[in-house]
Each structure stands twice: as structure tokens, then as C-alpha cells.
Design an enzyme around this catalytic site. Structure first.
Site, short mmCIF file in Angstrom:
data_model
loop_
_atom_site.label_atom_id
_atom_site.label_comp_id
_atom_site.label_asym_id
_atom_site.label_seq_id
_atom_site.Cartn_x
_atom_site.Cartn_y
_atom_site.Cartn_z
N PHE A 14 -15.27 67.21 32.44
CA PHE A 14 -14.41 67.97 33.36
C PHE A 14 -14.91 69.41 33.50
O PHE A 14 -14.96 69.96 34.61
CB PHE A 14 -12.96 68.03 32.86
N TYR A 153 -4.16 62.90 18.21
CA TYR A 153 -4.62 63.29 19.55
C TYR A 153 -3.41 63.47 20.47
O TYR A 153 -3.29 64.48 21.17
CB TYR A 153 -5.61 62.28 20.13
N PRO A 183 -4.58 64.53 32.92
CA PRO A 183 -5.29 63.36 33.46
C PRO A 183 -5.14 62.13 32.56
O PRO A 183 -4.97 62.24 31.35
CB PRO A 183 -6.77 63.81 33.48
#
Ligand code: NDP
Ligand code: 8X3
Length: 251
Positions: A14, A153, A183
Site C-alpha cells: 500500500f 493482530y 481494507p
């Protein structure tokens, strides 16, 4: 007037696509990452291709001293930052809570949470002084719903979501926009890093459907950063067509 974007984690995925998107629109960019050769190569490529200025910086966002040394002492011409994209981040491992590796957990929290806090704190004085600017944090659908074996995470990305909301409130007096982009699955080096170089495990994540690509997220980031001064997108959740949320993926 020339604009300046600071993009962390620009050596791949990204961040690299975001840097190219803004460079193509003639923004000058500060690009950062740990892999010096990739950061320097991107700096040369973007400068030659778009005729803009790039300041390449190499540091680890986990390292408070490195972050503050590099960012608090930016050359004067680079201090008028219009946009910070807190993108650097990673997942390490995908194991159930009792099996997951403690060192992996620490790296994820240190990078995805503390890294965002350090980088933001380091450059905020420049934004506050000018009473303008925007911070775009890259969260994840993993920051909206927790999934099995996602533990640390998911927790780190929930923290990014919470930090974004908190920044938006606290920075109101300074007219600083805060946006978080969440995302879903996207084809970058993310899964290769998560599975520690195991290409076949990483490949399986994206098999059987068309995942998001880095450019999709870069386009959204650019849109959110180029709206009229009075408009602030608070949050965007974006997935590929095959994905409904963290759990439901049609392969
Ligand atoms: P990549 O692995 O392709 O890119 C991650 C970038 O972060 C690299 O440039 C890497 O640079 C940088 N980075 C990682 N750790 C550090 C560190 N300690 N210090 C400085 N830079 C660091 O993955 P993505 O582009 O996919 O990931 C970008 C962001 O998007 C991450 O925050 C990730 O969690 C998030 N995300 C990814 C999704 C996906 O499916 N791909 C979906 C949702 C969110 P270097 O190694 O050179 O330091
Ligand atoms: C990355 C997306 O679903 O692998 O943030 O956690 S996922």
C-alpha cells in the site's frame, strides 16, 4: 502550492502505491521504511518519473529514538507536512492464543500501535503550528471484527481504530483531519511477511477470488486527502467484491 505527504511503510504494498499516487499528482513525498535499498530505489524512480522532490528516510517505527531523531529534526523545507499516512505495519503468524509466539505479539503491538503513536507524536507539532493537515491511518477489517487466530493482530488494528477516533477528537481545535481506512484482504507482501517467507501459504490466502490491490487503497487514500477543506472522511471500510467482512470470503 506544493504539498507534502509523509508515508510510512513505502518500501512495498500500500505504502509504495500511495507514494506513487501522490507523486503522480505532484505532491512532494517523505517516504519511510526499514529496507534502505527499496526506499532509495523508489525515491529515484519517483523523482525521475514525476519531477517532484522525495525525502527518503530509513528507520524502524518501533524504535522511539530513531523515529524522533528523524522526524522531529526534519529539514525546514519538509516540515510543512499536509498529510501523514500511518501505513507501516504487519502481521506475524496466525495461531491460536495459547500457541501464538509472544515475540510476534510484541512486534505487532510495537509496530502497528506504538509505531503509529510515535510517528504521529513526532510530526504533530508541525501540523499544529500550521493549524491544518490530515492524518490517514491504515487499519484493517481485522480492526472491525476479531477472527479466529487473529488475536494480537486484530487487537493491534482495533487499537488503530480507537487511536483514530481519539485523535479526531483531541485534534479538533487544530483543524486537523483524521481518517482511518480499513481494507480487507489485499495482494501485497503482507501474507508473505505473516507466514515468514512461506510463499505457498501466502499464495493460498489469495487463491480463488480477486483480492484488493495496493492501487485500490492508494486511490481511496488520494480521494480522502483531496476533498474540500471542510470535508473529513472519518472512516472507510473497503473489501474486494468476494469479501463481506473479516469472516465471510467467497472463494
Ligand atoms: P507490505 O508487507 O507489503 O508492506 C508493509 C510496509 O510496512 C513495508 O513497507 C514495510 O517496510 C513497513 N514496515 C513494517 N514494519 C516496519 C517497521 N517496524 N518499521 C518501519 N516500517 C515497517 O504490506 P501491506 O502493504 O499490505 O501493509 C500495509 C499496511 O496495511 C499494514 O499496516 C497492514 O497491517 C495493513 N493492511 C494490510 C492488508 C492486506 O491484506 N494486505 C489489509 C488491511 C490492512 P520495511 O519492511 O522496509 O520496513
Ligand atoms: C489484513 C487483512 O484479513 O488478513 O489486515 O487480517 S486480514
Amino acid at each position: 502550492m506544493e504539498k507534502i505527504a509523509l508515508i510510512t511503510g513505502a518500501s512495498s504494498g500500500f505504502g509504495k502505491a500511495i507514494a506513487e499516487k501522490f507523486a503522480a499528482a505532484k505532491w512532494n513525498c517523505i517516504i519511510t521504511g526499514r529496507r534502505e535499498e527499496k526506499i532509495l530505489a523508489l525515491a529515484t524512480e519517483l523523482t525521475e518519473k514525476y519531477g517532484i522532490k522525495i525525502l527518503p528516510l530509513v528507520f524502524d517505527v518501533q524504535n522511539k529514538t530513531q523515529v524522533f531523531n528523524q522526524l522531529s529534526n526534519l529539514p525546514e523545507e519538509w516540515q510543512a507536512i499536509d498529510l501523514l499516512v500511518n501505513n507501516a505495519g504487519l502481521a506475524l503468524g496466525r495461531d491460536s492464543f495459547e500457541k501464538a509466539d509472544l515475540a510476534d505479539w510484541e512486534t505487532m503491538i510495537d509496530t502497528n500501535v506504538k509505531g503509529v503513536m510515535y510517528v504521529t507524536k513526532a510530526i504533530l507539532p508541525f501540523l499544529i503550528e500550521r493549524k491544518k493537515g490530515q492524518i490517514i491511518n491504515i487499519g484493517s477489517t481485522a480492526g472491525k471484527e476479531v477472527y479466529k487466530d487473529g488475536n494480537a493482530y486484530c487487537a493491534s488494528k482495533h487499537a488503530v481504530d480507537a487511536l483514530s477516533k481519539s485523535m479526531r477528537i483531541d485534534l479538533l481545535p487544530y483543524q486537523i483531519k483524521v481518517t482511518v481506512i480499513h481494507p480487507g484482504a489485499a495482494l501485497t507482501e503482507f501474507s508473505k511477511v505473516r507466514f515468514k517467507g512461506d510463499e505457498s501459504k501466502a499464495g493460498l490466502v489469495y487463491e480463488g477470488y480477486q483480492a484488493l490491490e495496493a492501487i485500490d487503497v492508494a486511490d481511496i487514500c488520494f480521494y480522502a486527502a483531496t476533498l474540500p477543506a471542510h470535508v473529513c472522511i472519518n472512516e472507510i471500510v473497503v473489501t474486494c467484491l468476494a469479501q463481506a467482512n473479516s469472516f465471510y470470503l467467497q472463494k
